[in-house]
Design an enzyme around this catalytic site. Structure first.
Site, mmCIF file in Angstrom:
data_model
loop_
_atom_site.group_PDB
_atom_site.id
_atom_site.type_symbol
_atom_site.label_atom_id
_atom_site.label_comp_id
_atom_site.label_asym_id
_atom_site.label_seq_id
_atom_site.Cartn_x
_atom_site.Cartn_y
_atom_site.Cartn_z
ATOM 1 N N MET A 185 56.711 45.028 -25.058
ATOM 2 C CA MET A 185 56.952 46.467 -24.908
ATOM 3 C C MET A 185 56.316 47.028 -23.642
ATOM 4 S SD MET A 185 56.252 47.455 -28.925
ATOM 5 C CE MET A 185 54.673 46.569 -28.923
ATOM 6 N N LYS A 218 62.745 52.199 -34.841
ATOM 7 C CA LYS A 218 61.946 52.933 -33.865
ATOM 8 C C LYS A 218 62.277 52.401 -32.479
ATOM 9 C CE LYS A 218 58.025 53.820 -36.928
ATOM 10 N NZ LYS A 218 58.585 53.156 -38.101
ATOM 11 N N ASP A 233 64.254 47.612 -39.278
ATOM 12 C CA ASP A 233 63.968 48.146 -37.953
ATOM 13 C C ASP A 233 65.185 48.076 -37.037
ATOM 14 O OD1 ASP A 233 61.407 48.959 -38.363
ATOM 15 O OD2 ASP A 233 60.453 47.216 -37.448
#
Length: 255
Positions: free
Chosen positions: A180, A65, A43
């Site tokens: 997030m 991502k 990632d």
């Protein structure tokens, strides 16, 4: 760490947590698997120092991502793991933090097992614990907080349609750790206040937690959105909400 390679036609997929960034927080088991991996699908938030732990002969695939910049779709990434495990023995899905803490590890495990391929999970230290610790903020303390809630602040791109019951969280936990949540911070702070939290409730934003470039922004539910706009504070970051943040200020005064 030595792993015995599969003798059957399928290999094995390891969902490995890379931790929050500091290479010293990578588990010994995870490091051992990286050192003998045949394929590593990693990632965007995995630190360069941890990528250096990977077997030099291994195939490395970037599946990072970031909001608005997805290099591969989730379905495509899962299919890569399945395909690689059909002719390689040790296939690693390397994720920042912990695979099962807002890391889609459960979704990947389900699909890989459905394809008839064995999976093993290697937990990692999640940023929701490590980043506050590096900032001097314990997420629990007998005098400040005896409960903590981990929640995602990320919703589908393009529209904020909350699935999280922020009102219930505001009433039900003394410390809230939001992953997030920077992009949706205005809506989140508003809903927490509408749920009953005092506008003066402290909030800390921690960017690049546990890395040398870690930075923090401290404010209140009423002020933090304006502070983010003024300072240009950006993701990747987590938010910690609650009186526990005052502990850091108390320690600083006594230090």
């Amino acid at each position: 760490m030595l792993l015995e390679k599969q003798t059957t036609w399928t290999g094995k997929v390891y969902l490995v947590g890379a931790g929050p960034g500091d290479p010293g927080l990578m588990t010994l088991k995870g490091k051992g698997i990286l050192e003998c991996a045949d394929v590593v699908v990693y990632d965007a938030l995995v630190s360069p120092e941890i990528l250096l732990m990977i077997n030099p002969q291994a195939e490395k695939i970037d599946a990072g991502k970031r909001r608005g910049r997805h290099s591969k779709l989730q379905q495509e990434t899962t299919q890569i793991l399945i395909d690689k495990a059909r002719d390689k023995a040790i296939v690693v899905r390397l994720k920042g933090g912990d695979p099962f803490v807002f890391g889609r590890g459960g979704e990947e495990m389900e699909a890989i097992l459905a394809a008839g391929i064995p999976v093993e999970v290697v937990p990692g230290i999640t940023s929701g614990i490590a980043a506050p610790a590096y900032a001097g903020i314990p997420i629990t303390h007998r005098n400040y907080s005896s409960s903590v809630t981990f929640v995602t602040g990320h919703e589908k791109a393009g529209k904020y349609r909350p699935q999280v019951n922020w009102g219930a969280i505001a009433q039900g936990s003394e410390t809230i750790v939001i992953y997030m949540g920077i992009h949706n911070l205005p809506q989140i702070t508003t809903q927490l206040q509408e749920g009953g939290l005092n506008p003066e409730t402290p909030i800390a934003l921690i960017r690049w937690g546990t890395r040398p470039e870690q930075e923090e922004l401290i404010g209140t539910l009423a002020t933090i959105v304006e502070q983010v706009a003024i300072t240009g504070f950006e993701a990747p970051a987590i938010a910690i909400v609650g009186k526990i943040i005052n502990f850091r200020e108390q320690i600083a005064k006594n230090g």
